[in-house]
Write a protein that holds these residues in place. Structure first.
Motif, PDB file in Angstrom:
ATOM      1  N   HIS A  37       1.138  -1.366   0.543  1.00  0.00           N
ATOM      2  CA  HIS A  37      -0.419  -0.039   0.204  1.00  0.00           C
ATOM      3  C   HIS A  37       1.396   1.105   0.301  1.00  0.00           C
ATOM      4  N   ASP A  38       0.522   2.667  -0.558  1.00  0.00           N
ATOM      5  CA  ASP A  38       1.065   3.719  -0.252  1.00  0.00           C
ATOM      6  C   ASP A  38       0.540   3.703   1.001  1.00  0.00           C
ATOM      7  N   ALA A  39       1.922   4.299   1.966  1.00  0.00           N
ATOM      8  CA  ALA A  39       1.970   4.848   3.231  1.00  0.00           C
ATOM      9  C   ALA A  39       0.929   6.347   3.486  1.00  0.00           C
ATOM     10  N   THR A  40       0.051   5.897   3.117  1.00  0.00           N
ATOM     11  CA  THR A  40      -0.877   6.987   3.292  1.00  0.00           C
ATOM     12  C   THR A  40      -1.394   7.170   4.669  1.00  0.00           C
ATOM     13  N   PRO A  41      -1.732   8.596   5.357  1.00  0.00           N
ATOM     14  CA  PRO A  41      -2.650   8.686   7.191  1.00  0.00           C
ATOM     15  C   PRO A  41      -3.689   7.351   7.350  1.00  0.00           C
ATOM     16  N   THR A  42      -4.348   6.943   6.209  1.00  0.00           N
ATOM     17  CA  THR A  42      -5.053   6.460   6.497  1.00  0.00           C
ATOM     18  C   THR A  42      -4.715   4.824   6.380  1.00  0.00           C
ATOM     19  N   ILE A  43      -3.916   4.786   5.926  1.00  0.00           N
ATOM     20  CA  ILE A  43      -3.266   3.666   5.567  1.00  0.00           C
ATOM     21  C   ILE A  43      -2.892   2.737   7.333  1.00  0.00           C
ATOM     22  N   LEU A  44      -2.172   4.274   7.221  1.00  0.00           N
ATOM     23  CA  LEU A  44      -1.136   3.715   8.058  1.00  0.00           C
ATOM     24  C   LEU A  44      -1.776   4.027   9.576  1.00  0.00           C
ATOM     25  N   GLY A  45      -2.877   4.630  10.287  1.00  0.00           N
ATOM     26  CA  GLY A  45      -4.155   4.014  11.152  1.00  0.00           C
ATOM     27  C   GLY A  45      -4.867   2.640  11.553  1.00  0.00           C
ATOM     28  N   MET A  46      -4.650   2.663   9.530  1.00  0.00           N
ATOM     29  CA  MET A  46      -5.268   1.110  10.411  1.00  0.00           C
ATOM     30  C   MET A  46      -4.528   0.002  10.838  1.00  0.00           C
ATOM     31  N   VAL A  47      -3.078   0.414   9.852  1.00  0.00           N
ATOM     32  CA  VAL A  47      -1.571  -0.909   9.650  1.00  0.00           C
ATOM     33  C   VAL A  47      -1.737  -0.249  12.078  1.00  0.00           C
ATOM     34  N   LYS A  48      -2.084   0.867  12.232  1.00  0.00           N
ATOM     35  CA  LYS A  48      -1.806   0.564  13.810  1.00  0.00           C
ATOM     36  C   LYS A  48      -2.786   0.270  14.526  1.00  0.00           C
ATOM     37  N   THR A  49      -4.096   0.371  14.329  1.00  0.00           N
ATOM     38  CA  THR A  49      -5.283  -0.320  14.575  1.00  0.00           C
ATOM     39  C   THR A  49      -4.316  -2.503  15.089  1.00  0.00           C
ATOM     40  N   VAL A  50      -3.751  -2.869  14.263  1.00  0.00           N
ATOM     41  CA  VAL A  50      -3.863  -4.473  13.954  1.00  0.00           C
ATOM     42  C   VAL A  50      -2.193  -4.072  13.839  1.00  0.00           C
ATOM     43  N   ASN A  51      -0.903  -3.433  14.270  1.00  0.00           N
ATOM     44  CA  ASN A  51       0.332  -3.640  14.317  1.00  0.00           C
ATOM     45  C   ASN A  51       0.685  -4.372  15.263  1.00  0.00           C
ATOM     46  N   HIS A  52      -0.128  -5.198  15.874  1.00  0.00           N
ATOM     47  CA  HIS A  52       0.629  -6.741  17.250  1.00  0.00           C
ATOM     48  C   HIS A  52       0.424  -7.666  16.369  1.00  0.00           C
ATOM     49  N   LEU A  53      -1.075  -7.577  14.823  1.00  0.00           N
ATOM     50  CA  LEU A  53      -1.101  -9.182  14.453  1.00  0.00           C
ATOM     51  C   LEU A  53       0.039  -9.051  12.977  1.00  0.00           C
ATOM     52  N   VAL A  54       0.385  -8.307  12.812  1.00  0.00           N
ATOM     53  CA  VAL A  54       1.464  -7.725  11.109  1.00  0.00           C
ATOM     54  C   VAL A  54       2.514  -7.118  11.538  1.00  0.00           C
ATOM     55  N   SER A  55       2.995  -7.876  10.167  1.00  0.00           N
ATOM     56  CA  SER A  55       4.703  -7.043  10.756  1.00  0.00           C
ATOM     57  C   SER A  55       4.639  -6.394   8.813  1.00  0.00           C
ATOM     58  N   VAL A  56       5.154  -5.147   9.235  1.00  0.00           N
ATOM     59  CA  VAL A  56       5.186  -3.942   8.442  1.00  0.00           C
ATOM     60  C   VAL A  56       6.940  -3.984   7.495  1.00  0.00           C
ATOM     61  N   GLU A  57       6.887  -3.197   6.820  1.00  0.00           N
ATOM     62  CA  GLU A  57       8.858  -2.723   6.483  1.00  0.00           C
ATOM     63  C   GLU A  57       7.855  -1.941   5.093  1.00  0.00           C
ATOM     64  N   GLU A  58       9.447  -0.956   5.102  1.00  0.00           N
ATOM     65  CA  GLU A  58       9.211   0.144   4.280  1.00  0.00           C
ATOM     66  C   GLU A  58       9.450  -0.841   2.476  1.00  0.00           C
ATOM     67  N   ILE A  59       9.028   0.020   1.607  1.00  0.00           N
ATOM     68  CA  ILE A  59       9.697  -0.599   0.215  1.00  0.00           C
ATOM     69  C   ILE A  59      10.579   0.835  -0.594  1.00  0.00           C
ATOM     70  N   LYS A  60      11.564   0.029  -1.108  1.00  0.00           N
ATOM     71  CA  LYS A  60      12.257   1.272  -1.819  1.00  0.00           C
ATOM     72  C   LYS A  60      11.596   1.237  -2.881  1.00  0.00           C
TER      73      LYS A  60
END
Length: 60
Positions: A37-60
C-alpha cells in the motif's frame, strides 16, 4: 510517495470485530499473506490498529 509492505503474521481468530474488519480492509484474508500500500495517513492508522497482528516494512 512511500510504499509499505504489510504481512499478516498472527491469526485474526478471537479478535474484536473492528480488528477483523481492518485486516479485511487492508486486503489481508489469510495468514502470511502480503499486500503493498501507499503510506497514506489512512493506511498507517489502519496498520496501527492491528500492529500486533502484522509486520510492516518500507519498500524502497
Amino acid at each position: 510517495m512511500k510504499r509499505i509492505r504489510v504481512k499478516q503474521v498472527r491469526s485474526q481468530i478471537r479478535r474484536p470485530k473492528n480488528q477483523k474488519l481492518t485486516l479485511e480492509a487492508l486486503g489481508l484474508r489469510k495468514m502470511n499473506q502480503t499486500v503493498e500500500h501507499d503510506a497514506t495517513p489512512t493506511i498507517l492508522g489502519m496498520v496501527k490498529t492491528v500492529n500486533h497482528l502484522v509486520s510492516v516494512e518500507e519498500i524502497k
